[in-house]
Write a protein that holds these residues in place. Structure first.
Motif, PDB file in Angstrom:
ATOM      1  N   SER A 154       3.105  -4.998  16.350  1.00 28.95           N
ATOM      2  CA  SER A 154       3.631  -5.912  15.331  1.00 28.95           C
ATOM      3  C   SER A 154       4.746  -5.285  14.515  1.00 28.95           C
ATOM      4  O   SER A 154       5.666  -5.984  14.091  1.00 28.95           O
ATOM      5  CB  SER A 154       2.495  -6.397  14.421  1.00 28.95           C
ATOM      6  OG  SER A 154       1.685  -7.272  15.173  1.00 28.95           O
ATOM      7  N   GLY A 178      -4.237 -11.112   9.979  1.00 32.60           N
ATOM      8  CA  GLY A 178      -3.089 -10.201   9.889  1.00 32.60           C
ATOM      9  C   GLY A 178      -3.427  -8.745  10.174  1.00 32.60           C
ATOM     10  O   GLY A 178      -2.604  -7.868   9.888  1.00 32.60           O
ATOM     11  N   GLY A 179      -4.622  -8.481  10.708  1.00 34.06           N
ATOM     12  CA  GLY A 179      -4.989  -7.109  11.065  1.00 34.06           C
ATOM     13  C   GLY A 179      -5.000  -6.211   9.846  1.00 34.06           C
ATOM     14  O   GLY A 179      -5.461  -6.598   8.759  1.00 34.06           O
ATOM     15  N   ASP A 200      -8.349 -11.065   7.109  1.00 31.57           N
ATOM     16  CA  ASP A 200      -8.872 -10.681   8.422  1.00 31.57           C
ATOM     17  C   ASP A 200     -10.341 -10.331   8.215  1.00 31.57           C
ATOM     18  O   ASP A 200     -10.879 -10.443   7.101  1.00 31.57           O
ATOM     19  CB  ASP A 200      -8.083  -9.496   9.024  1.00 31.57           C
ATOM     20  CG  ASP A 200      -8.132  -9.482  10.568  1.00 31.57           C
ATOM     21  OD1 ASP A 200      -9.258  -9.342  11.102  1.00 31.57           O
ATOM     22  OD2 ASP A 200      -7.083  -9.603  11.212  1.00 31.57           O
ATOM     23  N   GLN A 201     -10.991  -9.926   9.293  1.00 34.12           N
ATOM     24  CA  GLN A 201     -12.412  -9.577   9.213  1.00 34.12           C
ATOM     25  C   GLN A 201     -12.593  -8.375   8.269  1.00 34.12           C
ATOM     26  O   GLN A 201     -11.711  -7.511   8.189  1.00 34.12           O
ATOM     27  CB  GLN A 201     -12.939  -9.217  10.593  1.00 34.12           C
ATOM     28  CG  GLN A 201     -12.764 -10.339  11.620  1.00 34.12           C
ATOM     29  CD  GLN A 201     -13.340  -9.960  12.964  1.00 34.12           C
ATOM     30  OE1 GLN A 201     -14.505 -10.206  13.240  1.00 34.12           O
ATOM     31  NE2 GLN A 201     -12.521  -9.332  13.785  1.00 34.12           N
ATOM     32  N   VAL A 204     -11.782  -4.925   9.391  1.00 34.68           N
ATOM     33  CA  VAL A 204     -10.369  -4.732   9.750  1.00 34.68           C
ATOM     34  C   VAL A 204      -9.519  -4.539   8.490  1.00 34.68           C
ATOM     35  O   VAL A 204      -8.714  -3.607   8.403  1.00 34.68           O
ATOM     36  CB  VAL A 204      -9.842  -5.928  10.580  1.00 34.68           C
ATOM     37  CG1 VAL A 204      -8.362  -5.763  10.893  1.00 34.68           C
ATOM     38  CG2 VAL A 204     -10.654  -6.060  11.867  1.00 34.68           C
ATOM     39  N   GLY A 226     -12.454 -12.079   5.344  1.00 32.21           N
ATOM     40  CA  GLY A 226     -12.892 -13.463   5.536  1.00 32.21           C
ATOM     41  C   GLY A 226     -12.954 -13.846   6.997  1.00 32.21           C
ATOM     42  O   GLY A 226     -12.817 -13.011   7.892  1.00 32.21           O
ATOM     43  N   ASP A 227     -13.165 -15.138   7.195  1.00 29.91           N
ATOM     44  CA  ASP A 227     -13.312 -15.694   8.547  1.00 29.91           C
ATOM     45  C   ASP A 227     -12.306 -16.832   8.693  1.00 29.91           C
ATOM     46  O   ASP A 227     -12.408 -17.850   7.990  1.00 29.91           O
ATOM     47  CB  ASP A 227     -14.751 -16.205   8.722  1.00 29.91           C
ATOM     48  CG  ASP A 227     -15.011 -16.705  10.134  1.00 29.91           C
ATOM     49  OD1 ASP A 227     -14.043 -16.989  10.878  1.00 29.91           O
ATOM     50  OD2 ASP A 227     -16.190 -16.834  10.497  1.00 29.91           O
ATOM     51  N   PHE A 229     -12.037 -19.025  10.778  1.00 28.20           N
ATOM     52  CA  PHE A 229     -12.597 -20.307  11.216  1.00 28.20           C
ATOM     53  C   PHE A 229     -13.179 -21.080  10.031  1.00 28.20           C
ATOM     54  O   PHE A 229     -13.495 -22.255  10.161  1.00 28.20           O
ATOM     55  CB  PHE A 229     -13.693 -20.099  12.260  1.00 28.20           C
ATOM     56  CG  PHE A 229     -13.151 -19.676  13.598  1.00 28.20           C
ATOM     57  CD1 PHE A 229     -12.554 -20.591  14.451  1.00 28.20           C
ATOM     58  CD2 PHE A 229     -13.224 -18.348  14.001  1.00 28.20           C
ATOM     59  CE1 PHE A 229     -12.043 -20.212  15.681  1.00 28.20           C
ATOM     60  CE2 PHE A 229     -12.719 -17.953  15.228  1.00 28.20           C
ATOM     61  CZ  PHE A 229     -12.127 -18.886  16.071  1.00 28.20           C
ATOM     62  N   TRP A 248      -7.501 -17.433  21.807  1.00 29.54           N
ATOM     63  CA  TRP A 248      -8.611 -18.382  21.885  1.00 29.54           C
ATOM     64  C   TRP A 248      -8.319 -19.542  22.821  1.00 29.54           C
ATOM     65  O   TRP A 248      -7.170 -19.972  22.946  1.00 29.54           O
ATOM     66  CB  TRP A 248      -8.909 -18.935  20.472  1.00 29.54           C
ATOM     67  CG  TRP A 248      -9.227 -17.859  19.485  1.00 29.54           C
ATOM     68  CD1 TRP A 248      -8.346 -17.224  18.644  1.00 29.54           C
ATOM     69  CD2 TRP A 248     -10.505 -17.254  19.241  1.00 29.54           C
ATOM     70  NE1 TRP A 248      -9.000 -16.277  17.901  1.00 29.54           N
ATOM     71  CE2 TRP A 248     -10.318 -16.263  18.236  1.00 29.54           C
ATOM     72  CE3 TRP A 248     -11.787 -17.454  19.767  1.00 29.54           C
ATOM     73  CZ2 TRP A 248     -11.378 -15.478  17.759  1.00 29.54           C
ATOM     74  CZ3 TRP A 248     -12.839 -16.664  19.284  1.00 29.54           C
ATOM     75  CH2 TRP A 248     -12.620 -15.698  18.297  1.00 29.54           C
TER      76      TRP A 248
HETATM   77  C1  LIG Z   1      -4.580  -9.993  18.403  1.00 33.51           C
HETATM   78  S1  LIG Z   1      -5.037  -9.509  16.810  1.00 33.51           S
HETATM   79  C2  LIG Z   1      -3.581  -9.906  15.884  1.00 33.51           C
HETATM   80  C3  LIG Z   1      -3.450  -9.108  14.620  1.00 33.51           C
HETATM   81  C4  LIG Z   1      -2.127  -9.339  13.878  1.00 33.51           C
HETATM   82  N1  LIG Z   1      -1.918 -10.741  13.543  1.00 33.51           N
HETATM   83  C5  LIG Z   1      -0.991  -8.822  14.700  1.00 33.51           C
HETATM   84  O1  LIG Z   1      -0.374  -9.586  15.424  1.00 33.51           O
HETATM   85  O2  LIG Z   1      -0.740  -7.609  14.648  1.00 33.51           O
HETATM   86  C6  LIG Z   1      -6.178 -10.788  16.326  1.00 33.51           C
HETATM   87  C7  LIG Z   1      -6.720 -10.600  14.929  1.00 33.51           C
HETATM   88  O3  LIG Z   1      -7.615 -11.675  14.651  1.00 33.51           O
HETATM   89  C8  LIG Z   1      -8.669 -11.151  13.874  1.00 33.51           C
HETATM   90  N2  LIG Z   1      -9.830 -12.028  13.946  1.00 33.51           N
HETATM   91  C9  LIG Z   1     -10.591 -12.343  15.040  1.00 33.51           C
HETATM   92  N3  LIG Z   1     -11.588 -13.179  14.682  1.00 33.51           N
HETATM   93  C10 LIG Z   1     -11.452 -13.390  13.355  1.00 33.51           C
HETATM   94  C11 LIG Z   1     -12.189 -14.170  12.421  1.00 33.51           C
HETATM   95  N4  LIG Z   1     -13.254 -14.908  12.795  1.00 33.51           N
HETATM   96  N5  LIG Z   1     -11.790 -14.157  11.130  1.00 33.51           N
HETATM   97  C12 LIG Z   1     -10.704 -13.415  10.737  1.00 33.51           C
HETATM   98  N6  LIG Z   1      -9.963 -12.685  11.580  1.00 33.51           N
HETATM   99  C13 LIG Z   1     -10.343 -12.666  12.876  1.00 33.51           C
HETATM  100  C14 LIG Z   1      -8.923  -9.796  14.487  1.00 33.51           C
HETATM  101  O4  LIG Z   1      -9.666  -8.955  13.642  1.00 33.51           O
HETATM  102  C15 LIG Z   1      -7.497  -9.318  14.749  1.00 33.51           C
HETATM  103  O5  LIG Z   1      -6.993  -8.583  13.679  1.00 33.51           O
END
Ligand SMILES: C[S@@+](CC[C@H](N)C(=O)[O-])C[C@H]1O[C@@H](n2cnc3c(N)ncnc32)[C@H](O)[C@@H]1O
Length: 341
Positions: A154, A178-179, A200-201, A204, A226-227, A229, A248
């Motif tokens: 990124s 956003g990781g 993000d989770q 993370v 957070g989540d 979804f 997804w």
């Molecule tokens: C492919 S990574 C992309 C990270 C960042 N957006 C980037 O492009 O560098 C997908 C991200 O989705 C987050 N993620 C997956 N499930 C999630 C959830 N239920 N709630 C919040 N974040 C989630 C992961 O932790 C991860 O950081």
């Protein structure tokens, strides 16, 4: 005769591409490019600092020299090249991506690609009995390796996105999924008037405060475990989803887009940063998107999409696609607004 004019030779190089991938992985794990950042070094010196067998390490360096990554310098020393410099770890290059992509779990999952093609099922889950997200949540080292890999990718994409899309008119940007904040940090650094929300989770975003502080933007960014979804911060000017929807299948991607739509106010924009599939025909320039699509099938269980597929997915979430802005990388910025505003 060029290699392309010799189909068998060209094919053989493609077939054996996995050897180059694994050699790059090992070089990244050993941080060879970081060790060469100060200039050429002897194999003996590099072997001592990495704890490797000098003869075997020489063979690795020689092989990667033929791939243009390193070069033999006078006196039997090896130097990094411009390509090798990009293999540095952390914020310096793509080393963390190479370390992740060549690790055993990804290779085992890819070894089940045939299972995915025959059944349509996710390869990773068929090998490990759990999703990539479950594994990363359960195994902190695997989670950290993935987060660092995504940050490396990124950071590389951020500059191109900032050149292609003007964030200057916005006041608040929410990076959803956003990781550890690498992309948002780059956006906030470029635009000192902007405020950010990073979601993000929990495991993370735990790494985000240090990264945001190092970038000098922590005072302008709220971090939300957070989540995505369930809910994302309400009322931001822009919602960024980078490399999220492609993780997804449609139903889940739609749910995520709806969560964002619910948080948006009239005038907010959704910015989906993804590789957009094109074709037919399928030019070599589309190789990153098409192989990322296979990676989505193998690893998280998602898919890359065409422009039309994004448009209908966003429409179903109550959003209207307004434009697709290409960048100098394989990523595009897909902009959408609430369809009722
Ligand atoms: C492919 S990574 C992309 C990270 C960042 N957006 C980037 O492009 O560098 C997908 C991200 O989705 C987050 N993620 C997956 N499930 C999630 C959830 N239920 N709630 C919040 N974040 C989630 C992961 O932790 C991860 O950081």
């Amino acid at each position: 005769m060029s290699e392309h004019a010799d189909p068998r030779r060209h094919l053989l190089r493609l077939i054996n591409g996995f050897r180059i991938s694994q050699a790059l992985h090992v070089a990244a794990v050993l941080r060879l490019s970081d060790h060469l950042a100060g200039g050429p070094r002897t194999v003996a010196d590099l072997a001592a600092v990495t704890g490797c067998d000098p003869h075997a390490l020489h063979r690795l360096l020689r092989a990667l020299a033929t791939a243009g990554v390193y070069a033999e310098a006078p006196g039997g020393r090896f130097a990094s090249t411009a390509i090798g410099d990009e293999l540095r770890g952390g914020a310096e290059g793509l080393g963390d991506w190479a370390a992740f992509a060549g690790a055993a779990s990804m290779w085992h999952a890819w070894s089940a690609l045939g299972h995915s093609i025959r059944t349509g099922e996710n390869a990773f889950a068929s090998v490990y009995g759990e999703s990539v997200w479950e594994q990363r949540a359960r195994d902190p080292a695997a989670g950290a390796a993935f987060d660092a890999a995504m940050a490396a990718l990124s950071r590389h994409v951020a500059e191109a996105v900032l050149e292609a899309y003007d964030f200057g008119a916005l006041s608040t940007v929410a990076d959803v999924g956003g990781g550890n904040g690498a992309l948002l940090a780059a956006v906030l650094r470029r635009h000192p008037h902007l405020r950010g929300h990073l979601l993000d989770q929990p495991q993370v975003v735990a790494a985000a405060p240090a990264l945001l502080a190092a970038a000098g933007v922590a005072d302008r960014c709220e971090v939300h475990p957070g989540d995505l979804f369930v809910a994302v911060p309400a009322g931001a000017d822009a919602y960024v989803l980078k490399s999220i929807l492609h993780d997804w299948p449609d139903e889940a991607a739609l749910a995520i887009a709806r969560t964002c739509r619910n948080a948006m106010r009239p005038g907010s924009v959704l910015l989906v940063l993804e590789r957009v599939l094109t074709g037919p025909p399928y030019p070599p320039a589309d190789l990153p998107a098409a192989f990322s699509d296979l990676n989505m099938l193998v690893a998280p269980g998602g898919q890359e999409r065409t422009r039309d597929e994004y448009e209908s997915l966003l429409r179903a979430a109550g959003l209207r696609m307004t434009r697709v802005v290409p960048t100098t990388t394989e990523f595009s910025v897909i902009e959408a607004v609430p369809s009722t505003s």
